[in-house]
Design a protein around this motif. Structure first.
Motif, PDB file in Angstrom:
ATOM      1  N   VAL A 299       0.830  -1.199   0.000  1.00  0.00           N
ATOM      2  CA  VAL A 299       0.000   0.000   0.000  1.00  0.00           C
ATOM      3  C   VAL A 299       0.863   1.247   0.000  1.00  0.00           C
ATOM      4  O   VAL A 299       1.787   1.375   0.815  1.00  0.00           O
ATOM      5  CB  VAL A 299      -0.938   0.038   1.230  1.00  0.00           C
ATOM      6  CG1 VAL A 299      -1.756   1.325   1.247  1.00  0.00           C
ATOM      7  CG2 VAL A 299      -1.866  -1.159   1.216  1.00  0.00           C
ATOM      8  N   GLU A 300       0.574   2.164  -0.912  1.00  0.00           N
ATOM      9  CA  GLU A 300       1.284   3.443  -0.934  1.00  0.00           C
ATOM     10  C   GLU A 300       1.029   4.180   0.378  1.00  0.00           C
ATOM     11  O   GLU A 300      -0.086   4.161   0.912  1.00  0.00           O
ATOM     12  CB  GLU A 300       0.797   4.284  -2.122  1.00  0.00           C
ATOM     13  CG  GLU A 300       1.565   5.571  -2.316  1.00  0.00           C
ATOM     14  CD  GLU A 300       1.214   6.263  -3.623  1.00  0.00           C
ATOM     15  OE1 GLU A 300       1.373   7.502  -3.685  1.00  0.00           O
ATOM     16  OE2 GLU A 300       0.785   5.576  -4.567  1.00  0.00           O
ATOM     17  N   GLN A 301       2.047   4.852   0.904  1.00  0.00           N
ATOM     18  CA  GLN A 301       1.966   5.527   2.192  1.00  0.00           C
ATOM     19  C   GLN A 301       0.761   6.458   2.285  1.00  0.00           C
ATOM     20  O   GLN A 301       0.085   6.528   3.318  1.00  0.00           O
ATOM     21  CB  GLN A 301       3.253   6.315   2.452  1.00  0.00           C
ATOM     22  CG  GLN A 301       3.275   7.108   3.756  1.00  0.00           C
ATOM     23  CD  GLN A 301       3.273   6.236   5.005  1.00  0.00           C
ATOM     24  OE1 GLN A 301       3.533   5.024   4.921  1.00  0.00           O
ATOM     25  NE2 GLN A 301       2.985   6.827   6.139  1.00  0.00           N
ATOM     26  N   ALA A 302       0.469   7.193   1.209  1.00  0.00           N
ATOM     27  CA  ALA A 302      -0.628   8.168   1.220  1.00  0.00           C
ATOM     28  C   ALA A 302      -1.982   7.525   1.491  1.00  0.00           C
ATOM     29  O   ALA A 302      -2.914   8.193   1.966  1.00  0.00           O
ATOM     30  CB  ALA A 302      -0.674   8.917  -0.112  1.00  0.00           C
ATOM     31  N   ALA A 303      -2.107   6.227   1.213  1.00  0.00           N
ATOM     32  CA  ALA A 303      -3.379   5.529   1.404  1.00  0.00           C
ATOM     33  C   ALA A 303      -3.357   4.588   2.598  1.00  0.00           C
ATOM     34  O   ALA A 303      -4.273   3.794   2.794  1.00  0.00           O
ATOM     35  CB  ALA A 303      -3.722   4.740   0.144  1.00  0.00           C
ATOM     36  N   SER A 304      -2.335   4.700   3.421  1.00  0.00           N
ATOM     37  CA  SER A 304      -2.126   3.737   4.509  1.00  0.00           C
ATOM     38  C   SER A 304      -3.022   3.981   5.713  1.00  0.00           C
ATOM     39  O   SER A 304      -3.553   5.077   5.921  1.00  0.00           O
ATOM     40  CB  SER A 304      -0.661   3.794   4.963  1.00  0.00           C
ATOM     41  OG  SER A 304      -0.396   5.038   5.608  1.00  0.00           O
ATOM     42  N   GLY A 305      -3.133   2.944   6.510  1.00  0.00           N
ATOM     43  CA  GLY A 305      -3.894   3.058   7.751  1.00  0.00           C
ATOM     44  C   GLY A 305      -3.267   4.036   8.724  1.00  0.00           C
ATOM     45  O   GLY A 305      -3.980   4.693   9.493  1.00  0.00           O
ATOM     46  N   LYS A 306      -1.943   4.164   8.710  1.00  0.00           N
ATOM     47  CA  LYS A 306      -1.276   5.115   9.604  1.00  0.00           C
ATOM     48  C   LYS A 306      -1.674   6.543   9.271  1.00  0.00           C
ATOM     49  O   LYS A 306      -1.994   7.337  10.165  1.00  0.00           O
ATOM     50  CB  LYS A 306       0.236   4.973   9.530  1.00  0.00           C
ATOM     51  CG  LYS A 306       0.961   5.934  10.469  1.00  0.00           C
ATOM     52  CD  LYS A 306       2.456   5.877  10.344  1.00  0.00           C
ATOM     53  CE  LYS A 306       3.134   6.771  11.385  1.00  0.00           C
ATOM     54  NZ  LYS A 306       2.610   8.155  11.388  1.00  0.00           N
ATOM     55  N   VAL A 307      -1.629   6.894   7.992  1.00  0.00           N
ATOM     56  CA  VAL A 307      -2.033   8.246   7.585  1.00  0.00           C
ATOM     57  C   VAL A 307      -3.499   8.477   7.947  1.00  0.00           C
ATOM     58  O   VAL A 307      -3.873   9.538   8.455  1.00  0.00           O
ATOM     59  CB  VAL A 307      -1.802   8.452   6.077  1.00  0.00           C
ATOM     60  CG1 VAL A 307      -2.482   9.735   5.588  1.00  0.00           C
ATOM     61  CG2 VAL A 307      -0.308   8.514   5.774  1.00  0.00           C
TER      62      VAL A 307
END
Length: 333
Positions: A299-307
């Motif tokens: 998963v690309e960072q921009a779409a991550s659960g963390k973001v």
């Protein structure tokens, strides 16, 4: 192999997922679910859907165990996200969810962990982070073209549409929060918000907010759905110039406005630089990246659960401050 996909929710935003996935070369659109027969009928007519090929139903329970499903898109009210996403992950499906992921940070964390445990993709539609203008703006910020950063501001106003399930904060804020966090490569440590209600009791029509980042950098924001002066404008100001994203400017959406002081506050080097940007559709980029993530299992960072979790934490803090009439809420314990 094509990805068998079901879309849950075809309201104002959900229909755009149908448009993007209906003829996607790597997707087989299996079904569309919406509790409103009117929404389903409108979708059927708009896209000339054949019910012999695509299931249209008002109940997720009637299609949820279809053996051809590999992934689901959740474009329903945020209050329904947790239960629907949890169910989809338990069934072994990959999930593309509209933002915000949920209304509670703890639920965001739980879903992120479950997706990891199930080895399934949980991809959140933070649309603006897939916008070519926002991506280009991030490149400019990384190049430190603005000098010493001073402050930021944004305004997102229009006359409707008026939501009846959430206030202007939860409706509009996440877009600007996502962009600022992305451009600054950081998250706020404290927030403050005040609002006013005219239309619906308990749901603020206008919200003014302040974000404070770890460096002391502050962002000032204005959101409203009761303002005929439609604005979607965001700016970061530095000692050497300002970076401006004006979505309402079709010809010049991204501008680097150079300028600084010399001697006794004499403006120097004032020059407008229009940044050239491609015109890809952000949501198409989201949909393409979701499918690619399934194939790549990444998963690309921009779409991550963390973001997603970080954004919901900020929204919760702003909402609490709003309830407490502008009290500063610290987000770091």
């Amino acid at each position: 192999m094509k990805i068998g996909l079901v879309i849950l929710g075809v309201g104002r935003w959900g229909v755009h997922f149908v448009r993007n996935f209906l003829h996607h070369p790597s997707v087989n659109l299996i079904g569309i679910v919406d509790p409103s027969n009117s929404n389903l009928e409108n979708c059927k007519t708009k896209f000339n859907l054949n019910e012999q090929e695509i299931i249209l139903t008002t109940q997720w329970s009637k299609i949820r165990e279809n053996q051809n499903i590999n992934a689901v898109v959740i474009a329903t009210p945020a209050s329904t996200h947790y239960s629907l996403i949890d169910d989809a992950l338990n069934l072994g499906y990959h999930v593309l969810s509209e933002k915000p992921l949920t209304l509670e940070p703890a639920e965001c964390v739980a879903l992120t962990h479950k997706a990891q445990q199930k080895q399934r993709i949980l991809f959140i539609d933070h649309t603006y982070l897939f916008h070519p203008v926002v991506k280009k703006g991030a490149e400019i910020m990384r190049a430190q073209c603005l000098g010493e950063l001073r402050y930021g501001y944004a305004s997102r106003t229009h006359l409707g549409p008026v939501r009846q399930d959430v206030d202007a904060l939860w409706d509009l804020a996440i877009h600007d929060l996502a962009i600022f966090n992305y451009w600054l490569d950081d998250t706020p440590i404290a927030v403050q918000a005040q609002g006013t209600t005219w239309l619906q009791s308990g749901l603020a029509d206008v919200v003014w907010a302040t974000l404070t980042y770890p460096s002391g950098f502050k962002v000032y924001l204005h959101w409203c759905w009761l303002n005929t002066d439609k604005q979607r404008r965001l700016c970061i100001v530095g000692s050497q110039g300002s970076l401006i994203f004006d979505e309402m400017s079709s010809n010049e959406p991204l501008v680097l406005q150079h300028g600084y002081f010399e001697d006794k506050y004499s403006p120097t080097g004032v020059e407008k630089e229009v940044i050239s940007v491609t015109k890809d559709e952000p949501l198409k980029n989201v949909c393409d990246q979701f499918i690619q993530s399934i194939y790549n299992q990444n998963v690309e960072q921009a779409a991550s659960g963390k973001v997603a979790t970080d954004l919901v934490k900020v929204l919760k803090g702003l909402s609490l401050s709003l309830q407490k009439n502008g009290e500063i809420i610290n987000l770091v314990s």
